[in-house]
Scaffold this active site. Structure first.
Site, PDB file in Angstrom:
ATOM      1  CE  LYS A  23      39.075  46.475  39.308  1.00 47.53           C
ATOM      2  NZ  LYS A  23      38.845  47.523  40.341  1.00 47.53           N
ATOM      3  CD  GLU A  27      37.576  52.042  30.719  1.00 46.21           C
ATOM      4  OE1 GLU A  27      37.522  52.920  31.602  1.00 46.21           O
ATOM      5  OE2 GLU A  27      36.884  51.002  30.761  1.00 46.21           O
ATOM      6  CG  HIS A  43      37.478  48.422  34.984  1.00 48.55           C
ATOM      7  ND1 HIS A  43      37.486  49.682  35.529  1.00 48.55           N
ATOM      8  CD2 HIS A  43      37.248  48.569  33.646  1.00 48.55           C
ATOM      9  CE1 HIS A  43      37.281  50.564  34.551  1.00 48.55           C
ATOM     10  NE2 HIS A  43      37.143  49.914  33.404  1.00 48.55           N
ATOM     11  CG  ASN A  66      36.621  46.846  43.244  1.00 43.79           C
ATOM     12  OD1 ASN A  66      37.427  46.464  42.397  1.00 43.79           O
ATOM     13  ND2 ASN A  66      36.103  48.055  43.255  1.00 43.79           N
TER      14      ASN A  66
HETATM   15  N1  UDP Z   1      39.299  52.471  44.470  1.00 44.60           N
HETATM   16  C1  UDP Z   1      39.966  52.303  45.663  1.00 44.60           C
HETATM   17  N2  UDP Z   1      39.615  53.111  46.719  1.00 44.60           N
HETATM   18  C2  UDP Z   1      38.619  54.029  46.632  1.00 44.60           C
HETATM   19  C3  UDP Z   1      37.940  54.181  45.415  1.00 44.60           C
HETATM   20  C4  UDP Z   1      38.312  53.386  44.348  1.00 44.60           C
HETATM   21  O1  UDP Z   1      40.856  51.481  45.772  1.00 44.60           O
HETATM   22  O2  UDP Z   1      38.340  54.716  47.625  1.00 44.60           O
HETATM   23  C5  UDP Z   1      39.696  51.621  43.345  1.00 44.60           C
HETATM   24  C6  UDP Z   1      38.722  50.459  43.145  1.00 44.60           C
HETATM   25  O3  UDP Z   1      39.461  49.311  42.748  1.00 44.60           O
HETATM   26  C7  UDP Z   1      37.848  50.953  42.030  1.00 44.60           C
HETATM   27  C8  UDP Z   1      38.837  51.764  41.176  1.00 44.60           C
HETATM   28  O4  UDP Z   1      39.683  52.370  42.129  1.00 44.60           O
HETATM   29  O5  UDP Z   1      37.238  49.877  41.339  1.00 44.60           O
HETATM   30  C9  UDP Z   1      38.232  52.805  40.283  1.00 44.60           C
HETATM   31  O6  UDP Z   1      37.394  53.644  41.046  1.00 44.60           O
HETATM   32  P1  UDP Z   1      35.962  54.108  40.506  1.00 44.60           P
HETATM   33  O7  UDP Z   1      35.470  55.159  41.446  1.00 44.60           O
HETATM   34  O8  UDP Z   1      36.078  54.441  39.063  1.00 44.60           O
HETATM   35  O9  UDP Z   1      35.060  52.792  40.738  1.00 44.60           O
HETATM   36  P2  UDP Z   1      34.428  51.717  39.747  1.00 44.60           P
HETATM   37  O10 UDP Z   1      34.058  52.423  38.461  1.00 44.60           O
HETATM   38  O11 UDP Z   1      35.470  50.644  39.542  1.00 44.60           O
HETATM   39  O12 UDP Z   1      33.216  51.180  40.484  1.00 44.60           O
END
Ligand code: UDP
Length: 139
Positions: free
Chosen positions: A9, A126, A115, A112
């Site tokens: 990212k 995807e 992805h 974070n």
């Molecule tokens: N995200 C965020 N706030 C939250 C939860 C998720 O900004 O409270 C963002 C974060 O960048 C995350 C992405 O949305 O990686 C997708 O969320 P998901 O729950 O799918 O997490 P991941 O699969 O990336 O661990």
């Protein structure tokens, strides 16, 4: 043999951590079989994260994903989806296990670092979102 989609990212690209993150994948036995450096358009980021469009963090997530270039990759290997999720660590870096990518390179739950697809179905859609099949070089 399985494939998954990874995105390094904008925060991790800006911090010059691309190589260190790819090293985690390769050391764990995953191969990079496709790669695109891109600066996502808002439409691309919204389309990619369409499953999250009703979530309160959607706009911030899209703003972040278009804030700078990303490296989109297809990773291939045994249990690639689960292995990548393990290497990534929990969504919130404060909760990510020591030694995971997010524990070591991420600043916050929204910035974070990486992805990774979370299921076989999502990995397939995807990968297809970013990679025509002749852009993947299985080896
Ligand atoms: N995200 C965020 N706030 C939250 C939860 C998720 O900004 O409270 C963002 C974060 O960048 C995350 C992405 O949305 O990686 C997708 O969320 P998901 O729950 O799918 O997490 P991941 O699969 O990336 O661990």
């Amino acid at each position: 043999m399985e494939r998954t989609l990874s995105i390094i990212k904008p925060d991790a690209v800006a911090k010059n951590c691309i190589g260190k993150i790819i090293d985690r994948f390769e050391t764990a036995g995953l191969k990079v079989v496709g790669a695109r450096m891109m600066h996502l358009s808002r439409a691309e980021a919204e389309g990619f994260y369409a499953v999250h469009k009703e979530r309160p963090f959607f706009k911030d997530l899209v703003d972040f994903m278009v804030s700078g270039p990303v490296l989109v990759q297809v990773l291939e290997g045994d249990n690639a989806i689960a292995k990548n999720r393990e290497l990534m660590g929990a969504t919130d870096p404060k909760k990510a296990a020591p030694g995971t990518i997010r524990a070591d390179f991420a600043d916050s739950i929204d910035a974070n670092a990486v992805h990774g697809s979370d299921s076989a179905e999502n990995a397939a859609s995807e990968i297809a979102f970013f990679f025509p099949s002749n852009w993947i070089f299985s080896r």
